[in-house]
Design a protein around this motif. Structure first.
Motif, PDB file in Angstrom:
ATOM      1  N   PHE A  89      23.019  14.217 151.915  1.00  0.00           N
ATOM      2  CA  PHE A  89      22.442  15.470 152.419  1.00  0.00           C
ATOM      3  C   PHE A  89      23.503  16.460 152.904  1.00  0.00           C
ATOM      4  CE2 PHE A  89      19.319  12.155 152.839  1.00  0.00           C
ATOM      5  CZ  PHE A  89      18.168  12.746 152.352  1.00  0.00           C
ATOM      6  N   GLN A 133      29.676  20.804 159.163  1.00  0.00           N
ATOM      7  CA  GLN A 133      30.839  21.296 159.903  1.00  0.00           C
ATOM      8  C   GLN A 133      31.726  20.192 160.456  1.00  0.00           C
ATOM      9  OE1 GLN A 133      27.560  21.911 160.441  1.00  0.00           O
ATOM     10  NE2 GLN A 133      27.260  22.886 162.412  1.00  0.00           N
ATOM     11  N   TYR A 142      22.984  12.933 159.406  1.00  0.00           N
ATOM     12  CA  TYR A 142      21.942  12.515 158.457  1.00  0.00           C
ATOM     13  C   TYR A 142      21.839  10.995 158.463  1.00  0.00           C
ATOM     14  CZ  TYR A 142      22.306  17.341 156.984  1.00  0.00           C
ATOM     15  OH  TYR A 142      22.312  18.711 156.974  1.00  0.00           O
ATOM     16  N   GLU A 177      24.885  20.009 150.745  1.00  0.00           N
ATOM     17  CA  GLU A 177      24.145  21.272 150.813  1.00  0.00           C
ATOM     18  C   GLU A 177      23.565  21.514 152.200  1.00  0.00           C
ATOM     19  OE1 GLU A 177      21.266  21.464 147.700  1.00  0.00           O
ATOM     20  OE2 GLU A 177      22.766  20.976 146.189  1.00  0.00           O
ATOM     21  N   GLY A 178      23.895  20.627 153.113  1.00  0.00           N
ATOM     22  CA  GLY A 178      23.315  20.753 154.445  1.00  0.00           C
ATOM     23  C   GLY A 178      24.352  21.216 155.457  1.00  0.00           C
ATOM     24  N   LEU A 179      24.245  20.694 156.661  1.00  0.00           N
ATOM     25  CA  LEU A 179      25.140  21.087 157.745  1.00  0.00           C
ATOM     26  C   LEU A 179      26.316  20.107 157.754  1.00  0.00           C
ATOM     27  CD1 LEU A 179      22.357  21.792 160.379  1.00  0.00           C
ATOM     28  CD2 LEU A 179      23.605  23.449 158.974  1.00  0.00           C
ATOM     29  N   ASP A 191      18.474  21.661 159.765  1.00  0.00           N
ATOM     30  CA  ASP A 191      18.900  21.558 158.375  1.00  0.00           C
ATOM     31  C   ASP A 191      18.112  22.564 157.542  1.00  0.00           C
ATOM     32  OD1 ASP A 191      20.212  19.807 156.118  1.00  0.00           O
ATOM     33  OD2 ASP A 191      18.167  20.304 155.527  1.00  0.00           O
ATOM     34  N   PRO A 192      18.818  23.413 156.775  1.00  0.00           N
ATOM     35  CA  PRO A 192      18.123  24.486 156.074  1.00  0.00           C
ATOM     36  C   PRO A 192      17.192  23.989 154.961  1.00  0.00           C
ATOM     37  CG  PRO A 192      20.447  24.413 155.454  1.00  0.00           C
ATOM     38  CD  PRO A 192      20.274  23.459 156.587  1.00  0.00           C
ATOM     39  N   LYS A 193      17.519  22.841 154.382  1.00  0.00           N
ATOM     40  CA  LYS A 193      16.704  22.388 153.248  1.00  0.00           C
ATOM     41  C   LYS A 193      15.515  21.534 153.667  1.00  0.00           C
ATOM     42  CE  LYS A 193      18.123  21.180 149.151  1.00  0.00           C
ATOM     43  NZ  LYS A 193      18.875  20.366 148.191  1.00  0.00           N
ATOM     44  N   TYR A 194      15.607  20.923 154.828  1.00  0.00           N
ATOM     45  CA  TYR A 194      14.534  20.014 155.237  1.00  0.00           C
ATOM     46  C   TYR A 194      13.822  20.481 156.505  1.00  0.00           C
ATOM     47  CZ  TYR A 194      16.556  17.290 151.586  1.00  0.00           C
ATOM     48  OH  TYR A 194      17.013  16.902 150.359  1.00  0.00           O
ATOM     49  N   PHE A 205      21.369   9.750 147.449  1.00  0.00           N
ATOM     50  CA  PHE A 205      21.562  11.162 147.738  1.00  0.00           C
ATOM     51  C   PHE A 205      22.371  11.337 149.012  1.00  0.00           C
ATOM     52  CE2 PHE A 205      20.154  15.405 149.151  1.00  0.00           C
ATOM     53  CZ  PHE A 205      20.472  16.123 147.993  1.00  0.00           C
ATOM     54  N   VAL A 231      19.100  18.375 163.342  1.00  0.00           N
ATOM     55  CA  VAL A 231      20.025  17.267 163.069  1.00  0.00           C
ATOM     56  C   VAL A 231      20.711  16.738 164.325  1.00  0.00           C
ATOM     57  CG1 VAL A 231      20.468  17.944 160.674  1.00  0.00           C
ATOM     58  CG2 VAL A 231      21.940  18.836 162.507  1.00  0.00           C
TER      59      VAL A 231
END
Ligand SMILES: Cc1cc2nc3c(=O)[nH]c(=O)nc-3n(C[C@H](O)[C@H](O)[C@H](O)COP(=O)(O)OP(=O)(O)OC[C@H]3O[C@@H](n4cnc5c(N)ncnc54)[C@H](O)[C@@H]3O)c2cc1C
Ligand code: SF4
Lengths: 794, 333
Positions: free
Chosen positions: B136, B143, B119, B139-141, A704-707, B134, A711
């Motif tokens: 995730f 696909q 997540y 703005e996360g993965l 994950d780019p932000k954390y 929230f 994943v």
């Protein structure tokens, strides 16, 4: 390749014994077989003929330990059960980059069942700072999520796991980066406060340590052959491509793990390892123990693919906990830890440009690569570009880009699947531009004599003949295509290995070596060698390996095991047989030279006595046991720079509406010197193809780019090929004698398909659709995007 | 995984009486134990209903089918009556997961499994559906996430069986010791995350799913389900489609088109259904239905490719249901 102390490079050179001239078969039977002379040590056994004239070696034999593995009798590291054994569990960092301020283990220590807690002092695996003083602080800096911080040993796995959650770690968060492109930016958070390097392992991996580091970019490591500027000027055509490959994890079914038993005077360790010697050395070094007081055992091994050398963090921590608690300690990683902390295949971002004359002659190859090995190095991938073809000039720049992720380690043909993915598709692009068949172009630019034969076999195959010369010729949404690609690997010889052979008076035979069978089947091959030498079936031979109490074996990395060890084993077997015959000859009333060992019997060449069984002959021994030990002698002609390889052909179906690539059939034509056991060699190639398909189409370590957290740290959302993804694989083994040792074996593990299958699939996809997919894994999302853009850039 | 108490029950009444104080039902355990092992749920008490014989089995009646929730996916997929008249259901159950999992997984558990959003499945991420505020995924993965009918939580409906059962107009029977039985339709079984992100289904903690009731399809009905993953061996759907066609000769009288991996809750596509109703089923009409099946979709940053996949899944499954095309080799897993 590497600079571990177990390797030849660091050892003083042994004196060469006196030589004699021998004639050896060289080349490919049916194509190029001929005789060449070599200088071999006078003590060497007689030269073996080619496989068809041998009885056991070179013929398929079922896996020596197959029934043990299939029935569950085989004892893997996690099956080892010792009295009073404790179970250990790591406490891992939950952040990708942080300073550890404090580690409070008091609650964990008080937890029922807990016997010992260890706080990690030094993390093995990541690159090390050139100036270690830059990392001030009591604890190692966390550079990836999943980095081990402490470990608990308790009387049950559950207690260890529960206590692990009670360890309180106080962090000071540091900015992090997990994306290769972002990490290259000048204002990216630095993964290291200064230049850092990672040492290689026996399986390769690691990177150069003599290069610049700017920010997170460790490199370039530049390699030049003549002048590419001139080369491109002389080119009639130039092709260029930008290729991207992802990070793959080893995902061996058996995770990393050890059982360590620290007793006064002897540390015994059961380890899932590719190098019993490497584990012993690292533990002896780390704990300052004499080598004679460390014993490493690997009875069975469930896969390593390059990630299992040395004791590593699990080995050191388990040994430390065993020392501390006075009890044996088992520490096996779980699947998540396996993905995060013990290695991976680095990614690559390659820009490759090739110039050629109208006749195909390569005038220039120019490669700039960036790749991330996490907080380690080893993302170089210029091997194929450098070593597969003839060219007038070459310029390669390899860069490692640090990110806050687990360090890479060697993985099956380090750098080569990545490099070949770009190179072999670009060569096909060149063929299109030159309007020649890709296989003909390779005939022009590749003068490896064995691959020439292999291409001939491909050319004559029904699969290759079924290839449409026009890309995208099929009507309808599902399009079939065929493509090929070539692989290269190198001959690395470890002379630091030896074996002992014993003949007992009851006629039983055994061979001993510390070598570990990592699943590729060395046990079976050793039995075959003794069988050949003594004329008895392999089933009568006891093979004792995977224990440092036996003569030192090679670390199994770089495809060195069979080619390094088997000559020592054959030499020991031959010497033991000579001693045996000399010992029993007087009792049989003949001279030793009149005796032959064949078909389970001892016979008199001149017919002086009726043949007697080997067993009865052994009963005439004057001692209860005859032994011989031999060490690997250097290759007969070390001046020869030898590579092996193969040609792989893939047939795919591309469902262009779904972006789905399905590999239907693979033809794999490979060489590895003298195949010692064709069935096992083919099995290696099957495995390489499957692992390569999985890399090309499915696997992806996603952060994950932000954390900065992975994943998909499992084998479910980390997608790995299953039974339905495995095509029909036809392997054609090419015997290619090179005249280098008493067995003339070579290696196969790394050249076996994994290098070339990705590019073969890419070329087949192009043949099917007329569109090039320059990115792995080729998921529906990636393929659909490429199809939409007409393949300009995936 | 936490330590827990286990109550092993063999009757519905015993199980119902155990459903108190935060107890959680365990059927095959495939999904529940995964969540526990991943540390995202720590129930203190499990009520094992795996051995409740009265909850297992398939009954064919004049009105249709009654399926016990403990019936395994394998049993459903192999049942001759279901194969003959409820093809969509045998397809869905026969192509979910793997042969081993299908032997363990119950259809009730399959309907009630939680989303696969990575997540949600990681103890490291506390999102909307775990009671935080929230998501995730945006703005996360993302696909594998939803392309339509989401606002706060774009996870996707994981159950293949639900896609089939929605197509068949099935409902489930829920039973509690205190309140007795109630019946809810498949679509109503699921709580859209926007209404209550932590609820997932309308089942109350003291309730058991005790039966799945499927009306008998009208004569001339043909149906099919296909699931597309990135790979065929044990992969989750990146696109799937359930199709039920009530045929009148070559003309489709009524169509039900359902989709799973497009949205947080299994959905019907009224547009696709309208595109077929009253028309002959041909490649052309099937493709037209496929095209409109993603009308109104709003893909996330990484999943626009699903806009291509669903139309294909729908048109090919329509043709499969109509007998105009074989099972797609791309959906063989
Ligand atoms: C690798 C893999 C691939 C998969 N692929 C697919 C796929 O392609 N398609 C698909 O649909 N599924 C797939 N699955 C999911 C699998 O089918 C489900 O996990 C399984 O069906 C769950 O059934 P179970 O009986 O094990 O449920 P359990 O895990 O026992 O229960 C699931 C949930 O339902 C509740 N529950 C169960 N029964 C009842 C009841 N009677 N009353 C009240 N509550 C109940 C439980 O409390 C729990 O919360 C896959 C799973 C794996 C591991
Ligand atoms: S998509 Fe839903 S389940 Fe996933 S992180 Fe967002 S809110 Fe949670």
């Amino acid at each position: 390749m590497s600079n571990r102390p177990t390797e030849d490079a660091l050892l003083p050179q042994a004196a060469m014994p006196a030589n004699s001239t021998v004639k050896m078969p060289v080349g490919v039977p049916g194509y190029t077989l001929h005789e060449e002379t070599r200088q071999a040590p006078a003590s060497e056994p007689p030269v073996w003929p080619i496989n068809k004239d041998l009885q056991y070696v070179g013929h398929s034999a079922h896996r020596y330990d197959g029934p043990d593995k299939a029935s569950g009798r085989a004892r893997y590291t996690s099956d080892v059960q010792l009295p009073g054994m404790l179970y250990a569990k790591f406490v891992n960092a939950a952040l990708p980059h942080a300073k550890v301020i404090s580690v409070d283990t008091s609650a964990a220590e008080k937890y029922p069942g807990v016997r010992g807690v260890y706080v990690v002092e030094h993390v093995l695996g990541p690159a090390e700072l050139r100036n270690p003083a830059l990392d001030r602080g009591r604890y190692p800096v966390v550079r990836f999520a999943g980095q081990p911080i402490a470990a608990i040993a308790a009387t049950t796995p559950a207690a260890a796991q529960e206590a692990a959650t009670l360890v309180r770690i106080q962090y000071e968060k540091l900015p992090f980066v997990v994306d290769l492109d972002k990490a290259r930016e000048s204002n990216a958070p630095p993964v290291f406060p200064g230049p850092a390097d990672e040492e290689g392992s026996a399986g390769g991996g690691g990177g150069p340590s003599d290069v610049h580091q700017t920010g997170n970019v460790h490199g370039p490591s530049v390699h030049r052959v003549r002048d590419t500027e001139q080369g491109f000027k002389e080119a009639d055509v130039i092709v260029e491509g930008h290729y991207i490959t992802q990070v793959q994890t080893h995902s061996a079914l058996e995770t990393h793990g050890v059982v360590a038993d620290w007793k006064p005077g002897m540390l015994t360790v059961w380890a899932s390892t590719q190098g019993t010697a490497s584990v012993r050395e690292e533990l002896a070094g780390y704990f300052d123990l004499p080598m004679s007081q460390v014993r490493v055992i690997t009875e069975f091994m469930g896969g390593g693919f390059g990630a299992k050398f040395g004791a590593g963090n699990p080995g050191v921590v388990a040994a430390a906990l065993s020392k501390k608690t006075g009890a044996p300690v088992r520490l096996m990683l779980d699947r998540q830890e396996e993905h995060l902390s013990v290695g991976n295949r680095p990614s690559s971002d390659q820009t490759l440009r090739i110039g050629a004359k109208k006749d195909g002659t390569l005038t220039a190859i120019h490669l700039v690569s960036y790749g991330t090995a996490g907080c380690g190095t080893g993302a170089g991938c210029a091997g194929p570009a450098t070593n597969l073809y003839q060219y007038a000039s070459l310029h390669t720049e390899e860069n490692d880009v640090f990110i806050n992720a687990g360090p890479a380690s060697a993985m099956r043909a380090p750098g080569h699947p990545q490099g070949a993915f770009a190179l072999e598709q670009t060569i096909d692009d060149l063929a299109v531009k030159l309007n020649v068949e890709p296989i003909d172009l390779r005939d022009k630019i590749d003068n490896h004599p064995v691959r020439r034969v292999e291409r001939q076999i491909v050319r004559e195959s029904a699969l290759w003949k079924s290839r449409s010369p026009v890309p995208g010729a099929d009507q309808g949404p599902v399009k079939r295509g065929v493509g090929l690609a070539q692989s290269v690997w190198y001959r690395f010889v470890r002379t630091n290995c030896a074996a002992e052979v014993r003949v007992h008076r009851d006629g039983s035979l055994e061979v001993l070596s510390a070598v570990q069978d990592i699943g590729s089947g060395i046990k079976t091959v050793l039995a075959q060698i003794l069988a050949e030498q003594f004329g008895v079936p392999p089933s009568q031979i006891a093979v004792k390996v995977g224990d440092t109490n036996y003569p030192v074996g090679p670390d199994s990395g770089g495809s060195v095991t069979t080619l390094s060890l088997t000559p020592a084993v054959r030499d020991a077997a031959w010497q033991a047989a000579q001693k045996f015959l000399a010992d029993i000859a007087p009792a049989l009333g003949v001279s030793p030279s009149d005796l032959v060992l064949v078909d389970g019997e001892v016979r008199s060449g001149s017919g002086k006595f009726q043949p007697i069984s080997f067993r009865r002959a052994a009963a005439k021994m004057t001692a209860s046991q005859i032994t011989a030990q031999a060490r690997r002698v250097p290759d007969y002609d070390p001046s020869k720079y030898l590579t092996y390889g193969g040609v792989d052909v893939a047939e795919v179906e591309v469902d262009t509406e779904l972006g789905r690539v399905h590999v239907r059939r693979v033809l794999s034509v490979h060489d590895c010197g003298r195949p010692m056991n064709p069935e096992q060699t083919i099995s290696q190639i099957n495995g390489g193809i499957i692992q390569g398909i999985s890399f090309t189409l499915f696997e992806d370590r996603l952060l994950d780019p932000k954390y900065g957290l992975m994943v998909n740290p499992d084998l479910d959302l980390y997608k790995i090929a299953g039974a339905r993804e495995i095509p029909q694989i036809d392997v054609r083994l090419v015997e290619a004698y090179i005249g280098q040792s008493s067995t003339d074996a070579s290696g196969i593990g790394e050249a076996a398909g994994v290098v070339s299958i990705g590019a073969a699939i890419g070329n087949a996809v192009y043949n099917a659709t007329g569109v090039r997919v320059r990115r792995t894994p080729m998921t529906p999302a990636v393929v659909l995007a490429a199809l939409r853009q007409g393949g300009t850039q995936a | 995984m936490n330590r827990f108490a286990l109550a092993d029950c063999t009757t519905i009444d015993a199980a119902l009486s155990q459903l108190k104080d935060g107890a959680v039902v365990k059927a095959g355990g495939v999904d529940l134990l995964d969540r526990m092992k991943d540390g995202i749920e720590e129930p203190q008490r499990l009520v094992n209903i795996r051995n409740v014989a009265e909850l297992r089995g398939i009954r064919e009646t004049l009105q249709g089918l009654t399926v016990g929730p403990l019936t395994t996916l394998a049993e459903i997929s192999e049942h001759p009556g279901i194969r003959a008249h409820y093809q969509i259901l045998s397809d869905a159950c026969g192509h979910a997961a793997t042969p081993h999992i299908r032997n363990m997984a119950t259809v009730g558990g399959n309907l009630l499994q939680r989303v696969q959003c990575w997540y949600y499945r990681s103890a490291n991420f506390q999102c909307l559906r775990k009671g935080k505020d929230f998501c995730f995924a945006f703005e996360g993965l993302n696909q594998y996430h939803a392309i339509m009918e989401y606002t706060g939580c774009p996870s996707v409906a994981p159950s293949s069986a639900a896609v089939a059962l929605l197509g068949l107009g099935a409902s489930v029977e829920l039973t509690s010791a205190k309140r007795g039985k109630r019946t809810v339709g498949i679509r109503e079984l699921y709580v859209v995350p926007d209404a209550n992100p932590t609820k997932f289904t309308v089942i109350e903690p003291d309730e058991l799913l005790t039966a799945i009731v499927i009306p008998r399809p009208a004569p001339g009905t043909r149906s099919a389900y296909q699931k597309y993953g990135e790979k065929e061996s044990f992969d989750w759907a990146i696109a799937d489609a359930g199709v039920v066609l009530e045929m009148d000769g070559p003309i489709c009288r009524r169509a039900v088109i359902t989709m799973g991996a497009a949205s947080p809750v299994v959905r019907r596509s009224p547009q696709a259904e309208a595109a077929l109703a009253g028309k002959p089923v041909t490649e052309e009409t099937a493709r037209a239905a496929g095209r409109v099946s993603v009308e109104g979709a709003q893909p996330l940053s990484m999943n626009a490719y699903k806009l291509d996949l669903f139309p294909v899944a729908v048109y090919r499954t329509v043709l499969l249901a109509a007998g105009l095309r074989g099972r797609d080799p791309s959906a063989a897993g």
